[in-house]
Scaffold this motif. Sequence first.
Motif, PDB file in Angstrom:
ATOM      1  N   SER A 282       0.821  -1.211   0.000  1.00  0.00           N
ATOM      2  CA  SER A 282       0.000   0.000   0.000  1.00  0.00           C
ATOM      3  C   SER A 282       0.853   1.259   0.000  1.00  0.00           C
ATOM      4  N   VAL A 283       2.011   1.203   0.666  1.00  0.00           N
ATOM      5  CA  VAL A 283       2.896   2.374   0.695  1.00  0.00           C
ATOM      6  C   VAL A 283       3.654   2.510  -0.622  1.00  0.00           C
ATOM      7  N   THR A 289       0.469   7.854   0.439  1.00  0.00           N
ATOM      8  CA  THR A 289       0.402   7.325   1.799  1.00  0.00           C
ATOM      9  C   THR A 289       1.617   7.794   2.585  1.00  0.00           C
TER      10      THR A 289
END
Length: 347
Positions: A282-283, A289
Amino acid sequence: MSLVNIQEKVGKFVGKNRTKQTERKDTVSNNIFWGFVGKEFTDYLSSWRIIILLGIILLTCIGSLYTAVSTISEALESYEDASQIGRNAYLFLQIFTISDGTLPSFVSFVSFLGPLLGIALGFDAINGERSRGTLSRLMAQPIPRDYVINAKFVAALLINIILFFALGFLVMAFGILMLGITPSWDEFLRVMSFIALIIVYIAFWLNLSILFSVIFKQQATSALSSIAIWLFYNVFFSIVVKLFTNSYLGNASTQGEYVSRYNAILNVYRFSPNYLFQEMTSVLLSPTTRSMSLITMEQAAGSLASPLKLQASLLLVWPQITGLIAATLICFAIGYIVFTRQEIRAN
């Protein structure tokens, strides 16, 4: 010629011969090891279960990529300068994460099917040789014992490296052809880092299954043990954590206490390799993010609403990467020590 000079020349000659003999032994040893790796690599490629699983991963990933590219291309049809908008919004990275609802995203498929590939490659690595009676014959040869387990791990890791780097380049080519958007250098490096994390993630499950193949004599037992742990972390771990932490989080009296308790619960979730992989992806695939923990409004007030550079994103997920690598090395070390100390007899 004096006696001292003769002794020096003899010493140099003997030293050179010993060095040459050591180099020859190292060369022969390396050739034997890579011969084992090549044999295991061809055995994996000729195994029907591996071929079927590789085909499933390839087809599902291509299907998810097609739906993602179709969704993005439909959203860009109303814009005049789609390439510039795509570069500013990191749309090329969203190929891996976006979905139209019919199929899960590329990341979801990899996080679900990747561990199964690692388990399939390693659950019968040692006990399969033992049940066929080939392990005792192999150990009767004048070769180091650790070559067997090391070669099996390296061969399985090579299959994962070739498969997922090929899929990564296929994704980028597919996105360029369908969207007409070329990835920036930062996006390219993020995709390569994402693929490297996939390989580390699968290597953990591979080493875990190899460990069980060393401990258990039956192939079915090692396979069921590996799948049971995968199911626990994939399905039941989050349920168990929520069951025991709902009251702990609900009893917070102040905002600061709520944030600290919430972050403590996140640390409990990070004992799961699946959760670590989700945080890392996700990062890396979402540069906007900036934090993986819950922060207060005062902490977020001074932050800039801009995407992170790749170096900053890697520093943000470095604890997760270190933890996953450490778990992988621990599984490998335990399996290595147990295998080198086991007594192997002919059936």
